[in-house]
Design an enzyme around this catalytic site. Structure first.
Site: not given
Length: 625
Positions: A157, A159, A342, A371
């Protein structure tokens, strides 16, 4: 492994329906005036003509793909001004008009400054860092998910609002740039094994922030607020793959939009592997191996990362154009200051080089880090822009130093001897910096979201201080992982979620608030204060960002690195053993010179450099003079 299929289709008259256009809007005044519009709507490919009478805008071509529900419109906006452009779709007697917004750029691309080795990046996971005051626990319209902080692999949760509420914490700590794991929509349902895409690496909408994190406007407000405090924003992107719930999976634009797409037909809407499913080998060496077999290379670059992440085909120029434009759109729309890409080598190298070259031409001072997870310096160096180790230029300015990470995490368990063990590993990694076209643009780190935390399951602050002293003084762009500064620990032995724990104090009901001095434990405060002192000393310190680096072979267990610039010196001294060791000053005369007295910036204590002195076990010193 590139295979691009040219596609032609029979046209037929049909009702023109436009449900979506990507990009959602665009910008005028770009160096490259070309624009690809991906138009989606039922039987949209049946249109006979797309035109506009907007001044300065020209439709160059339209491309029909295998699916009748996609149409690519290529435009030239060289003379266009900001405003609302009408696109006219002629569907064989039935015409439709769609308004499309063209915006003014806030600044020229050359004025956008990326991150450099003068920065310290702080990496965090939005879902695990902090929850804002207006958080919605359940967002309508999203596939089934659950927020449960007791489960390490479900959403917790956090944010964007929560991050924005704690920007002063980053300033107090002394970092200068924030790298979030991906914030784009990941609309995948929680699976039966209790896992979710809280990590963000399975994109289902490239133009929308995940509504559980906030809105596109929230992202922009966060970036604006960060910039006002002198903090940069680095956006995590993934071009290698998307999420299984991306609309492209249910309705493939073309047969070659994905690598090994035949499996999608067999899977029948589920992510359960079948016979034709090709898993990546995760072995990146074939991409640079001069002797690589075709099958090894195919398994690396065409195989899927996991069954729930379809592998995009960057050899398809339409796919690559879509992705390139998406990165530009986020730079212009939110004002991001950098990109972390990524799984960089898993994607097609030529397609990615095209992306990097395009960004470099439009934003010459911007920066992207890729990466490149191989622990040999020669492999990493071959991916850096202008490398002589590779036949093709990648145009990638910054690569990640997995060698430094790997060697340091071995060294922390060892005694530094006369040859190979302990801090010798770091020395022997840096000796290969001649392979890099630009060592100052290599990103070093001691841990991240994909590794065990540096502390493992322990609290060895002496070892951590040595790691940070190195990381923040050597010729690199340093990256910290959230919570390291307050001794957060954990390993991946059971689940990745154990190295991605919630930051203490970031969520309602937390009894422990590590965002404040009063809320930290004594040990946390000591580590935070030590790290903050080092980070603030590094801010604007040209000895560290511009200085020549000189390293000494570890001697009697002591590893010394000097940085020198315009008559000033910073000297990092590490005792790599668990016993007291005498620092023999004369051995380091070439960097000490006539200096009689030096201050350890970590403690404020002064040392007499005219005579030998003793180092405590695993002690770290950083002198300046």
């Amino acid at each position: 492994m590139c295979l691009f299929l040219g596609v032609t289709m029979m046209m037929k008259a049909a009702k023109v329906t436009v449900d979506r256009i990507d990009p959602t809007d665009w910008y005028v005044g770009m160096k490259n005036p070309q624009l690809q519009l991906m138009v989606y709507g039922k039987d949209i490919a049946s249109v006979q003509e797309v035109t506009t009478d907007y001044p300065g805008a020209v439709v160059d071509s339209i491309v029909r793909l295998d699916s009748p529900n996609y149409l690519l419109v290529y435009m030239n906006l060289k003379g266009a001004k900001a405003g609302t452009m009408k696109l006219k779709f002629d569907g064989g007697g039935k015409k439709s008009e769609v308004n499309y917004t063209l915006k003014e750029r806030e600044m020229a691309g050359s004025k956008r400054m990326g991150f450099t080795n003068a920065d310290v990046l702080y990496m965090l996971m939005p879902d695990r860092f902090a929850q804002g005051a207006h958080h919605q626990k359940q967002v309508k319209g999203m596939n089934t998910y659950k927020e449960d902080r007791t489960q390490p692999s479900l959403r917790h949760g956090g944010d964007l609002e929560g991050i924005r509420e704690h920007l002063d914490y980053f300033k107090e700590l002394g970092v200068t740039a924030l790298w979030f794991t991906p914030v784009l929509e990941n609309n995948s349902p929680d699976n039966a094994n209790g896992f979710s895409t809280y990590h963000g690496y399975a994109t289902t909408d490239y133009y929308r922030v995940d509504p559980r994190f906030g809105t596109n406007e929230d992202y922009r407000q966060l970036a604006d607020a960060a910039h006002q405090k002198g903090l940069k924003i680095v956006m995590d992107m993934i071009f290698n793959h998307c999420g299984f719930e991306h609309p492209w999976v249910a309705d493939m634009p073309s047969k070659d939009w994905f690598n090994t797409p035949e499996w999608l037909k067999e899977s029948k809407g589920t992510s359960t592997p079948t016979k034709s499913y090709l898993q990546t080998s995760y072995k990146l060496t074939p991409v640079k191996d001069p002797y690589a077999s075709k099958i090894d290379l195919k398994e690396t670059v065409d195989g899927w990362f996991v069954p729930t992440m379809p592998d995009l085909n960057q050899c398809n120029p339409h796919v690559m154009t879509y992705l390139i434009q998406n990165s530009i759109w986020w730079i212009e729309t939110v004002g991001i200051d950098g990109i972390r890409m990524d799984t960089y080598p898993y994607a097609d190298a030529k397609g990615m080089a095209r992306w990097m070259k395009t960004l470099d031409e439009e934003y010459p001072n911007f920066n992207t880090v890729g990466e490149t997870w191989v622990t040999e310096p020669a492999y990493t160096a071959a991916w850096q822009k202008d490398s002589k180790l590779s036949a093709d230029n990648s145009y990638l300015k910054t690569v990640m130093d997995f060698s430094f990470f790997d060697k340091l995490n071995q060294a922390k368990h060892e005694e530094t001897d006369a040859w190979w063990n302990g801090l010798n590993r770091i020395y022997n990694s840096f000796v290969y910096d001649y392979l890099y076209p630009n060592p100052s643009s290599v990103m070093a780190f001691i841990d991240n979201h994909d590794t065990d935390r540096y502390l493992g399951n322990g609290q060895d602050s002496l070892s951590l201080k040595q790691a940070l002293a190195l990381l923040l003084t050597v010729n690199r762009i340093p990256q910290l992982y959230y919570g390291t500064e307050i001794l957060m620990n954990g390993t991946k032995e059971v689940t990745d979620g154990n190295v991605r724990k919630d930051f203490p104090g970031g969520f309602p009901g937390d009894g422990h608030n590590a965002f404040t001095k009063e809320g930290r434990t004594k040990a946390e405060q000591q580590m935070f204060q030590w790290t903050s002192r080092l980070l603030h000393w590094r801010l604007g310190n040209e000895v560290i960002t511009k200085g020549k680096q000189i390293q000494f072979i570890p001697y009697e267990g002591i590893y010394v690195i000097a940085r020198q610039y315009q008559g000033r010196t910073a000297l990092t001294i590490l005792n790599g053993t668990s016993k007291p060791v005498v620092m023999q000053v004369k051995r380091y005369a070439e960097v000490i010179g006539d200096t009689q007295r030096a201050k350890d910036i970590l403690t404020g204590r002064y040392y007499d450099l005219s005579k030998d002195f003793e180092l405590r076990p695993r002690q770290s010193l950083i002198f300046e003079y």
